[in-house]
Enzyme design. Structure first.
Site, PDB file in Angstrom:
ATOM      1  N   TYR A   1      -5.224  21.583 -58.928  1.00 43.77           N
ATOM      2  CA  TYR A   1      -6.930  23.483 -58.868  1.00 43.77           C
ATOM      3  C   TYR A   1      -5.570  24.457 -58.195  1.00 43.77           C
ATOM      4  O   TYR A   1      -6.594  24.228 -56.859  1.00 43.77           O
ATOM      5  CB  TYR A   1      -7.576  22.946 -58.805  1.00 43.77           C
ATOM      6  CG  TYR A   1      -8.458  23.901 -59.188  1.00 43.77           C
ATOM      7  CD1 TYR A   1      -8.566  24.991 -60.558  1.00 43.77           C
ATOM      8  CD2 TYR A   1      -8.870  25.383 -58.315  1.00 43.77           C
ATOM      9  CE1 TYR A   1      -9.156  25.936 -60.524  1.00 43.77           C
ATOM     10  CE2 TYR A   1      -9.559  26.454 -58.405  1.00 43.77           C
ATOM     11  CZ  TYR A   1      -9.925  26.826 -59.878  1.00 43.77           C
ATOM     12  OH  TYR A   1     -10.249  28.366 -59.924  1.00 43.77           O
TER      13      TYR A   1
ATOM     14  N   GLU B   1     -19.760  29.261 -71.162  1.00 43.40           N
ATOM     15  CA  GLU B   1     -18.967  28.352 -71.242  1.00 43.40           C
ATOM     16  C   GLU B   1     -18.888  26.778 -70.903  1.00 43.40           C
ATOM     17  O   GLU B   1     -20.496  26.575 -71.187  1.00 43.40           O
ATOM     18  CB  GLU B   1     -17.968  28.426 -70.145  1.00 43.40           C
ATOM     19  CG  GLU B   1     -17.323  30.197 -70.197  1.00 43.40           C
ATOM     20  CD  GLU B   1     -16.486  29.768 -68.941  1.00 43.40           C
ATOM     21  OE1 GLU B   1     -17.046  28.807 -67.595  1.00 43.40           O
ATOM     22  OE2 GLU B   1     -16.294  31.017 -68.161  1.00 43.40           O
TER      23      GLU B   1
ATOM     24  N   ARG C   1     -22.381  28.476 -68.067  1.00 42.36           N
ATOM     25  CA  ARG C   1     -22.233  30.170 -67.053  1.00 42.36           C
ATOM     26  C   ARG C   1     -21.779  31.057 -68.628  1.00 42.36           C
ATOM     27  O   ARG C   1     -21.149  30.112 -69.509  1.00 42.36           O
ATOM     28  CB  ARG C   1     -21.057  29.985 -66.239  1.00 42.36           C
ATOM     29  CG  ARG C   1     -19.842  30.013 -66.854  1.00 42.36           C
ATOM     30  CD  ARG C   1     -19.377  30.426 -65.463  1.00 42.36           C
ATOM     31  NE  ARG C   1     -17.766  30.437 -65.369  1.00 42.36           N
ATOM     32  CZ  ARG C   1     -16.445  30.504 -64.527  1.00 42.36           C
ATOM     33  NH1 ARG C   1     -17.532  31.003 -63.188  1.00 42.36           N
ATOM     34  NH2 ARG C   1     -15.664  30.632 -64.529  1.00 42.36           N
TER      35      ARG C   1
ATOM     36  N   ASP D   1      -5.911  28.697 -57.541  1.00 43.03           N
ATOM     37  CA  ASP D   1      -6.933  29.937 -57.470  1.00 43.03           C
ATOM     38  C   ASP D   1      -5.255  30.446 -57.640  1.00 43.03           C
ATOM     39  O   ASP D   1      -3.993  30.631 -56.860  1.00 43.03           O
ATOM     40  CB  ASP D   1      -7.372  30.101 -55.930  1.00 43.03           C
ATOM     41  CG  ASP D   1      -8.377  29.948 -55.640  1.00 43.03           C
ATOM     42  OD1 ASP D   1      -9.176  29.624 -57.060  1.00 43.03           O
ATOM     43  OD2 ASP D   1      -8.880  29.184 -54.590  1.00 43.03           O
TER      44      ASP D   1
ATOM     45  N   ARG E   1     -10.734  17.932 -66.922  1.00 42.44           N
ATOM     46  CA  ARG E   1     -12.040  18.296 -67.652  1.00 42.44           C
ATOM     47  C   ARG E   1     -11.371  19.442 -68.832  1.00 42.44           C
ATOM     48  O   ARG E   1      -9.960  20.149 -68.160  1.00 42.44           O
ATOM     49  CB  ARG E   1     -12.611  18.708 -66.481  1.00 42.44           C
ATOM     50  CG  ARG E   1     -13.250  17.376 -65.449  1.00 42.44           C
ATOM     51  CD  ARG E   1     -14.785  16.528 -66.735  1.00 42.44           C
ATOM     52  NE  ARG E   1     -15.156  17.401 -67.451  1.00 42.44           N
ATOM     53  CZ  ARG E   1     -16.721  16.939 -68.615  1.00 42.44           C
ATOM     54  NH1 ARG E   1     -15.690  15.912 -68.452  1.00 42.44           N
ATOM     55  NH2 ARG E   1     -17.106  17.674 -68.842  1.00 42.44           N
TER      56      ARG E   1
ATOM     57  N   ARG F   1     -17.816  20.540 -48.235  1.00 41.29           N
ATOM     58  CA  ARG F   1     -19.134  20.729 -47.935  1.00 41.29           C
ATOM     59  C   ARG F   1     -19.525  22.273 -48.994  1.00 41.29           C
ATOM     60  O   ARG F   1     -18.899  22.066 -49.914  1.00 41.29           O
ATOM     61  CB  ARG F   1     -17.958  21.701 -46.950  1.00 41.29           C
ATOM     62  CG  ARG F   1     -16.821  23.082 -47.404  1.00 41.29           C
ATOM     63  CD  ARG F   1     -16.333  23.400 -46.500  1.00 41.29           C
ATOM     64  NE  ARG F   1     -15.162  24.176 -46.661  1.00 41.29           N
ATOM     65  CZ  ARG F   1     -15.345  25.399 -46.945  1.00 41.29           C
ATOM     66  NH1 ARG F   1     -17.385  26.141 -46.642  1.00 41.29           N
ATOM     67  NH2 ARG F   1     -14.262  26.785 -47.346  1.00 41.29           N
TER      68      ARG F   1
ATOM     69  N   ARG G   1     -25.087  30.379 -45.727  1.00 42.51           N
ATOM     70  CA  ARG G   1     -25.072  31.352 -45.461  1.00 42.51           C
ATOM     71  C   ARG G   1     -26.090  32.228 -44.765  1.00 42.51           C
ATOM     72  O   ARG G   1     -27.009  33.028 -45.818  1.00 42.51           O
ATOM     73  CB  ARG G   1     -23.892  32.609 -46.094  1.00 42.51           C
ATOM     74  CG  ARG G   1     -22.280  32.571 -46.288  1.00 42.51           C
ATOM     75  CD  ARG G   1     -22.048  33.433 -47.155  1.00 42.51           C
ATOM     76  NE  ARG G   1     -21.023  33.026 -47.550  1.00 42.51           N
ATOM     77  CZ  ARG G   1     -19.725  33.596 -48.240  1.00 42.51           C
ATOM     78  NH1 ARG G   1     -20.360  34.582 -48.916  1.00 42.51           N
ATOM     79  NH2 ARG G   1     -18.824  33.152 -49.250  1.00 42.51           N
TER      80      ARG G   1
END
Length: 366
Positions: A347, A299, A279, A349, A248, A171, A175
């Site tokens: 991964y 990066e 970035r 957070d 990666r 997805r 917004r």
């Protein structure tokens, strides 16, 4: 000296477990092959600016238990993550919101934005996306995809979007409000004074050995503890005997500049494919710094190979199946448990790392 637990890896997962184990009266030895604690959330003071050595880390969560837990070890500021996307000389707000759409199309209302996106999607006639490109186009239309997704994603994964599986992008949140807050979570911020202090406090009371490679000292270290928590790569623990899991990696170029403000924002994504980096991070903005100089990090996403630092697991069908075989091996262990981003090949957070570590503590230390 005999320990109750050997923790391999001084990152957030291992540190939370070590702390909770010590609260239960256990003796803990923590080892890490790096010369510092805190893993990828390590922050260091460079000429008065707190530098996120391994990339930007913004703490965010909706889990009050986790928020209350981490606030025991640091005070957080009110930083809100509002990244900018740069496509050539065009600047757009992220996440995709009305500020993004207004700049892109010169419109003002949600209805106008929705119609443009709807019409672009309809014109494409994509019913069953065969790859990431088609999946993204079917979700956001051509303009947003071409300017803000395609180049960045291809740099991040090192291959064309047409060669990436569709499931990578399930997805893409759109917004239709003027709100640049990247996260929806209730709690968000940066620890005042950086992340390293959190891990220092978590590890207070443990014996810590840095520059200590578990694999090179395995026999000695295993003999020193009754049980082991391993937070390194699960396939590496087994000497890759079933095969190598893919990741990666990220390379950083950091420099100090003689200006008080380089880009006006902590995070700027470069979405054009021809710009080699993904970035630029300007570290001082995470803590609202007023210094007369600044430090930036570019990066670069790269293909991982043995010996490189693994960052993002490549969770495709092949790797997930291989990890499942390693997980079965791990379940047969009697002394060793695996956890964290590398141990679980997932991964996480930071808030999810803490939640997973606390759940493991409830099971292991009961």
């Amino acid at each position: 000296m005999k320990y109750d637990y050997l923790v391999v890896g001084a990152g957030l997962y291992g540190a939370v477990f070590a702390h909770e184990a010590m609260q239960k009266g256990k003796k803990v030895l923590v080892v890490d092959k790096r010369p510092h604690i805190a893993g990828n959330i390590y922050t260091e003071d460079v000429n008065g600016i707190r530098v996120h050595r391994y990339g930007a880390h913004i703490f965010h969560t909706s889990d009050k238990k986790v928020w209350d837990y981490v606030n025991r070890f640091a005070e957080f500021n009110n930083y809100i993550n509002s990244p900018i996307a740069r496509y050539h000389d065009e600047l757009y707000n992220l996440p995709f919101n009305m500020n993004t759409f207004s700049k892109m199309w010169g419109i003002a209302t949600p209805a106008e934005a929705k119609k443009i996106i709807h019409d672009q999607i309809e014109d494409l006639h994509i019913t069953e996306p065969k790859n990431l490109e088609e999946q993204a186009l079917s979700l956001v239309g051509r303009d947003v995809y071409e300017k803000l997704i395609k180049g960045y994603t291809e740099k991040q994964w090192g291959r064309p979007c047409t060669e990436l599986p569709a499931f990578i992008i399930r997805r893409l949140p759109l917004r239709f409000v003027y709100d640049n807050n990247y996260f929806n979570d209730r709690y968000q911020g940066i620890p005042i004074g950086g992340y390293t202090q959190i891990v220092e406090k978590l590890l207070d009371g443990a014996d810590v050995r840095l520059n200590c490679d578990f694999r090179k000292n395995r026999e000695e270290l295993e003999a020193m503890a009754d049980r082991i928590l391993y937070t390194g790569q699960i396939d590496q623990y087994y000497d890759y005997k079933l095969g190598v899991l893919e990741y990666r990696s990220v390379r950083f170029e950091t420099e100090e500049l003689d200006t008080d403000n380089f880009q006006g924002n902590a995070v700027v994504n470069y979405t054009a494919r021809e710009v080699p980096y993904t970035r630029i991070i300007e570290h001082k903005h995470f803590e609202f710094g007023k210094q007369d100089h600044t430090i930036i990090s570019r990066e670069y996403s790269s293909e991982w190979k043995k010996g490189d630092e693994p960052y993002y697991p490549v969770n495709n069908a092949r790797n997930n199946a291989l990890y499942e075989e390693y997980r079965k091996l791990a379940q047969s262990e009697t002394r060793v448990r695996f956890g964290g981003r590398l141990g679980a090949y997932k991964y996480y957070d930071m808030d999810k790392v803490i939640a997973a570590a606390l759940a493991f503590c409830d099971d292991e230390l009961k």
